[in-house]
Design a protein around this motif. Structure first.
Motif, PDB file in Angstrom:
ATOM      1  N   CYS A  18       0.850  -1.194   0.000  1.00 64.72           N
ATOM      2  CA  CYS A  18       0.000   0.000   0.000  1.00 64.72           C
ATOM      3  C   CYS A  18       0.887   1.246   0.000  1.00 64.72           C
ATOM      4  O   CYS A  18       2.049   1.192   0.403  1.00 64.72           O
ATOM      5  N   LEU A  19       0.306   2.361  -0.423  1.00 59.58           N
ATOM      6  CA  LEU A  19       0.994   3.635  -0.240  1.00 59.58           C
ATOM      7  C   LEU A  19       1.006   4.006   1.238  1.00 59.58           C
ATOM      8  O   LEU A  19       1.982   4.547   1.764  1.00 59.58           O
ATOM      9  N   LYS A  20      -0.115   3.685   1.918  1.00 56.42           N
ATOM     10  CA  LYS A  20      -0.280   4.018   3.324  1.00 56.42           C
ATOM     11  C   LYS A  20      -1.313   3.069   3.906  1.00 56.42           C
ATOM     12  O   LYS A  20      -2.347   2.833   3.297  1.00 56.42           O
ATOM     13  N   LYS A  21      -1.029   2.512   5.057  1.00 56.17           N
ATOM     14  CA  LYS A  21      -1.957   1.583   5.701  1.00 56.17           C
ATOM     15  C   LYS A  21      -3.128   2.360   6.297  1.00 56.17           C
ATOM     16  O   LYS A  21      -2.938   3.291   7.088  1.00 56.17           O
ATOM     17  N   CYS A  22      -4.353   2.003   5.898  1.00 61.44           N
ATOM     18  CA  CYS A  22      -5.535   2.673   6.446  1.00 61.44           C
ATOM     19  C   CYS A  22      -5.674   2.351   7.935  1.00 61.44           C
ATOM     20  O   CYS A  22      -5.317   1.247   8.375  1.00 61.44           O
ATOM     21  N   LEU A  23      -6.205   3.293   8.688  1.00 61.86           N
ATOM     22  CA  LEU A  23      -6.226   3.165  10.138  1.00 61.86           C
ATOM     23  C   LEU A  23      -7.152   2.064  10.638  1.00 61.86           C
ATOM     24  O   LEU A  23      -6.999   1.585  11.752  1.00 61.86           O
ATOM     25  N   TYR A  24      -8.128   1.651   9.801  1.00 61.06           N
ATOM     26  CA  TYR A  24      -9.094   0.631  10.221  1.00 61.06           C
ATOM     27  C   TYR A  24      -8.738  -0.760   9.708  1.00 61.06           C
ATOM     28  O   TYR A  24      -9.396  -1.738  10.053  1.00 61.06           O
ATOM     29  N   CYS A  25      -7.708  -0.855   8.897  1.00 58.77           N
ATOM     30  CA  CYS A  25      -7.439  -2.088   8.132  1.00 58.77           C
ATOM     31  C   CYS A  25      -6.681  -3.116   8.964  1.00 58.77           C
ATOM     32  O   CYS A  25      -5.660  -2.802   9.590  1.00 58.77           O
ATOM     33  N   ASP A  26      -7.178  -4.377   8.942  1.00 59.69           N
ATOM     34  CA  ASP A  26      -6.445  -5.469   9.579  1.00 59.69           C
ATOM     35  C   ASP A  26      -6.045  -6.531   8.564  1.00 59.69           C
ATOM     36  O   ASP A  26      -5.694  -7.655   8.924  1.00 59.69           O
ATOM     37  N   PHE A  27      -6.084  -6.189   7.269  1.00 57.29           N
ATOM     38  CA  PHE A  27      -5.660  -7.122   6.231  1.00 57.29           C
ATOM     39  C   PHE A  27      -4.144  -7.279   6.262  1.00 57.29           C
ATOM     40  O   PHE A  27      -3.428  -6.451   6.838  1.00 57.29           O
ATOM     41  N   ASN A  28      -3.649  -8.322   5.609  1.00 59.59           N
ATOM     42  CA  ASN A  28      -2.210  -8.529   5.497  1.00 59.59           C
ATOM     43  C   ASN A  28      -1.668  -7.577   4.435  1.00 59.59           C
ATOM     44  O   ASN A  28      -1.531  -7.920   3.265  1.00 59.59           O
ATOM     45  N   SER A  29      -1.402  -6.340   4.863  1.00 65.08           N
ATOM     46  CA  SER A  29      -0.918  -5.315   3.938  1.00 65.08           C
ATOM     47  C   SER A  29      -0.071  -4.325   4.716  1.00 65.08           C
ATOM     48  O   SER A  29      -0.199  -4.190   5.932  1.00 65.08           O
ATOM     49  N   ALA A  30       0.806  -3.639   4.001  1.00 63.76           N
ATOM     50  CA  ALA A  30       1.698  -2.688   4.657  1.00 63.76           C
ATOM     51  C   ALA A  30       2.237  -1.701   3.638  1.00 63.76           C
ATOM     52  O   ALA A  30       2.311  -1.987   2.439  1.00 63.76           O
ATOM     53  N   ALA A  31       2.621  -0.515   4.140  1.00 64.22           N
ATOM     54  CA  ALA A  31       3.221   0.499   3.274  1.00 64.22           C
ATOM     55  C   ALA A  31       4.705   0.236   3.055  1.00 64.22           C
ATOM     56  O   ALA A  31       5.301   0.770   2.125  1.00 64.22           O
ATOM     57  N   SER A  32       5.302  -0.583   3.911  1.00 68.98           N
ATOM     58  CA  SER A  32       6.704  -0.956   3.739  1.00 68.98           C
ATOM     59  C   SER A  32       6.852  -2.438   4.034  1.00 68.98           C
ATOM     60  O   SER A  32       6.034  -3.033   4.730  1.00 68.98           O
ATOM     61  N   SER A  33       7.890  -3.040   3.496  1.00 66.39           N
ATOM     62  CA  SER A  33       8.052  -4.481   3.637  1.00 66.39           C
ATOM     63  C   SER A  33       9.498  -4.852   3.390  1.00 66.39           C
ATOM     64  O   SER A  33      10.235  -4.148   2.685  1.00 66.39           O
ATOM     65  N   THR A  34       9.911  -5.981   3.996  1.00 65.74           N
ATOM     66  CA  THR A  34      11.246  -6.505   3.706  1.00 65.74           C
ATOM     67  C   THR A  34      11.302  -7.139   2.322  1.00 65.74           C
ATOM     68  O   THR A  34      12.372  -7.443   1.814  1.00 65.74           O
ATOM     69  N   LEU A  35      10.129  -7.343   1.722  1.00 63.41           N
ATOM     70  CA  LEU A  35      10.038  -7.898   0.378  1.00 63.41           C
ATOM     71  C   LEU A  35       9.941  -6.750  -0.618  1.00 63.41           C
ATOM     72  O   LEU A  35       9.066  -5.893  -0.511  1.00 63.41           O
ATOM     73  N   ALA A  36      10.842  -6.710  -1.574  1.00 64.50           N
ATOM     74  CA  ALA A  36      10.815  -5.649  -2.581  1.00 64.50           C
ATOM     75  C   ALA A  36       9.583  -5.805  -3.462  1.00 64.50           C
ATOM     76  O   ALA A  36       9.306  -6.899  -3.971  1.00 64.50           O
ATOM     77  N   ARG A  37       8.845  -4.716  -3.628  1.00 70.22           N
ATOM     78  CA  ARG A  37       7.627  -4.770  -4.418  1.00 70.22           C
ATOM     79  C   ARG A  37       7.910  -5.223  -5.834  1.00 70.22           C
ATOM     80  O   ARG A  37       7.121  -5.943  -6.453  1.00 70.22           O
ATOM     81  N   GLU A  38       9.049  -4.838  -6.365  1.00 66.56           N
ATOM     82  CA  GLU A  38       9.363  -5.140  -7.762  1.00 66.56           C
ATOM     83  C   GLU A  38       9.561  -6.632  -8.015  1.00 66.56           C
ATOM     84  O   GLU A  38       9.374  -7.103  -9.133  1.00 66.56           O
ATOM     85  N   GLU A  39       9.955  -7.394  -6.983  1.00 60.31           N
ATOM     86  CA  GLU A  39      10.179  -8.828  -7.193  1.00 60.31           C
ATOM     87  C   GLU A  39       8.928  -9.661  -6.931  1.00 60.31           C
ATOM     88  O   GLU A  39       8.898 -10.860  -7.199  1.00 60.31           O
ATOM     89  N   TYR A  40       7.882  -9.028  -6.422  1.00 60.56           N
ATOM     90  CA  TYR A  40       6.700  -9.767  -6.003  1.00 60.56           C
ATOM     91  C   TYR A  40       5.979 -10.469  -7.157  1.00 60.56           C
ATOM     92  O   TYR A  40       5.603 -11.647  -7.020  1.00 60.56           O
ATOM     93  N   PRO A  41       5.754  -9.813  -8.314  1.00 57.23           N
ATOM     94  CA  PRO A  41       5.085 -10.530  -9.414  1.00 57.23           C
ATOM     95  C   PRO A  41       5.812 -11.811  -9.829  1.00 57.23           C
ATOM     96  O   PRO A  41       5.168 -12.820 -10.138  1.00 57.23           O
ATOM     97  N   GLU A  42       7.132 -11.787  -9.801  1.00 54.33           N
ATOM     98  CA  GLU A  42       7.891 -12.992 -10.144  1.00 54.33           C
ATOM     99  C   GLU A  42       7.621 -14.101  -9.139  1.00 54.33           C
ATOM    100  O   GLU A  42       7.464 -15.278  -9.522  1.00 54.33           O
ATOM    101  N   LEU A  43       7.531 -13.774  -7.865  1.00 59.72           N
ATOM    102  CA  LEU A  43       7.231 -14.782  -6.846  1.00 59.72           C
ATOM    103  C   LEU A  43       5.829 -15.355  -7.050  1.00 59.72           C
ATOM    104  O   LEU A  43       5.617 -16.558  -6.878  1.00 59.72           O
ATOM    105  N   LEU A  44       4.880 -14.512  -7.416  1.00 53.94           N
ATOM    106  CA  LEU A  44       3.520 -14.988  -7.680  1.00 53.94           C
ATOM    107  C   LEU A  44       3.492 -15.968  -8.847  1.00 53.94           C
ATOM    108  O   LEU A  44       2.823 -17.006  -8.793  1.00 53.94           O
ATOM    109  N   VAL A  45       4.216 -15.643  -9.913  1.00 55.72           N
ATOM    110  CA  VAL A  45       4.261 -16.526 -11.085  1.00 55.72           C
ATOM    111  C   VAL A  45       4.878 -17.868 -10.701  1.00 55.72           C
ATOM    112  O   VAL A  45       4.407 -18.939 -11.120  1.00 55.72           O
ATOM    113  N   ARG A  46       5.907 -17.834  -9.885  1.00 54.10           N
ATOM    114  CA  ARG A  46       6.543 -19.088  -9.443  1.00 54.10           C
ATOM    115  C   ARG A  46       5.584 -19.896  -8.555  1.00 54.10           C
ATOM    116  O   ARG A  46       5.546 -21.132  -8.651  1.00 54.10           O
TER     117      ARG A  46
END
Length: 381
Positions: free
Chosen positions: A12-40
């Protein structure tokens, strides 16, 4: 075997204050590599299937999937089609935050194969959007919707939230009027839910935010069906309304216990090839998810094999969310008369109390009971 497909994008750009989903504005996982992991992960999952599948729906949710480029979305759709046989008329939905969209990006999504956009507007009042922690304004929400139309999307859904701190029934009715004026094909209207361990929970408990009272919350719930049905939308699920034929096909699989395979960090799957079903979820942590995929291992965690009792309970409390209801004869054919026997008394009691309506072999929620549906569902557990 038919299965829905779900792809979870946790960024996310920014985590909404009410949200409890598995989401974050920052992560140890680079966003750019994520589509490749999904394909795998798709390749790993396909390799473990014991039969070919066909997928009539694909849903990209999050998080904020509209942070992905059209090229990244196209790659995921192509991989899903190659691995899981997306049907020619597949419903392909992308969740989008209005603050992340442009006409060019939307046109790219359309070319990639997306044919349905779910736009997370939540509110048309800037003060409520700021309070929720959203990154868009009223103007951006309306502009994003118009850009979707300009890009050629003829199947649009918008999300709106009611029972917000400081919100009155009159303000909610204005929000519904604004939503109706856009003329989306589908509209989801949710009451704000204060989830554990979210900033909203702390703000409410500290007294810095005050939720509407029960009477106002009930008035907002009742106004939702009243105004949307007057505008030609069919109330087909507790929180969902659609023009005829524009119901969410993907979400329908959840409510009727059809199989769906989910990909991405924290994504939840359900596989039902025996009438009962198995549930599991992926590792939620970014590093754990990445490590499993790069090691050639499915990131599956906590698989639960449902027994007949659990499956029947689910069939009732999920199926009754759909306002058309359930066919008891069909359930009996699926699970056996003995499995339904203990629920027959519950059904009879709720029908006598006017909370369920029985029409032939079908039961459904009575209109006045929709607002207390969770209490009704609990009686089938």
């Amino acid at each position: 075997m038919t299965t829905g497909l779900y792809i979870h994008f946790p960024f996310c750009l920014k985590k909404c204050l009410y949200c409890d989903f598995n989401s974050a504005a920052s992560s140890t996982l680079a966003r750019e590599e994520y589509p490749e992991l999904l394909v795998r992960e798709m390749a790993l999952r396909q390799a473990g299937l014991t039969q070919p599948v066909s997928a009539p729906t694909l849903y990209l949710g999050g998080g904020t999937p509209s942070l992905m480029s059209p090229a990244e979305v196209a790659r995921l759709i192509d991989a899903a089609a190659a691995r899981f046989g997306l049907t020619a008329d597949a419903e392909i939905t992308l969740e989008a935050n209005p603050g992340t969209l442009s006409f060019e990006k939307l046109a790219g999504y359309r070319s990639a194969g997306v044919n349905r956009i779910s736009l997370g507007i939540q509110s048309f009042e800037d003060r409520f959007l700021e309070m929720l922690g959203r990154v868009h304004s009223r103007h951006e929400a309306i502009s994003a919707f118009e850009a979707c139309r300009k890009a050629g999307f003829d199947n649009l859904s918008i999300d709106l939230m009611h029972s917000l701190p400081g919100q009155s029934p009159a303000q909610w009715r204005r929000a519904l009027a604004d939503g109706i004026a856009l003329a989306p094909e589908h509209l989801s209207a949710y009451a704000l839910s204060v989830e554990e361990e979210t900033p909203f929970e702390a703000l409410v408990e500290s007294g810095n935010l005050t939720l509407p009272g029960e009477e106002d919350a009930a008035a907002m719930f009742e106004a939702t069906a009243e105004l949307l049905e007057q505008a030609g939308y069919r109330h087909y699920e507790i929180s969902n309304f659609a023009r005829p034929g524009r119901e969410s096909r993907h979400n329908g699989a959840y409510w009727t216990r059809q199989s769906y395979l989910a990909f991405g960090a924290g994504a939840h799957s359900f596989w039902n090839d025996n009438g009962l079903g198995d549930r599991w979820h992926n590792a939620e942590g970014a590093s754990e998810y990445r490590e499993a995929i790069l090691s050639g291992i499915l990131p599956e965690r906590e698989r639960e094999v449902l027994d007949r009792e659990q499956a029947v309970s689910e069939a009732f409390f999920l199926g009754l969310r759909v306002l058309a209801g359930l066919d008891l004869e069909q359930l009996e054919r699926t699970y056996g008369a003995s499995a339904l026997a203990s629920r027959r008394d519950v059904v009879d009691r709720l029908v006598a109390a006017g909370e369920l309506i029985c029409e032939g072999t079908r039961i459904r929620l009575a209109p006045q009971a929709i607002i207390v549906a969770n209490g009704i569902f609990a009686q089938f557990l």
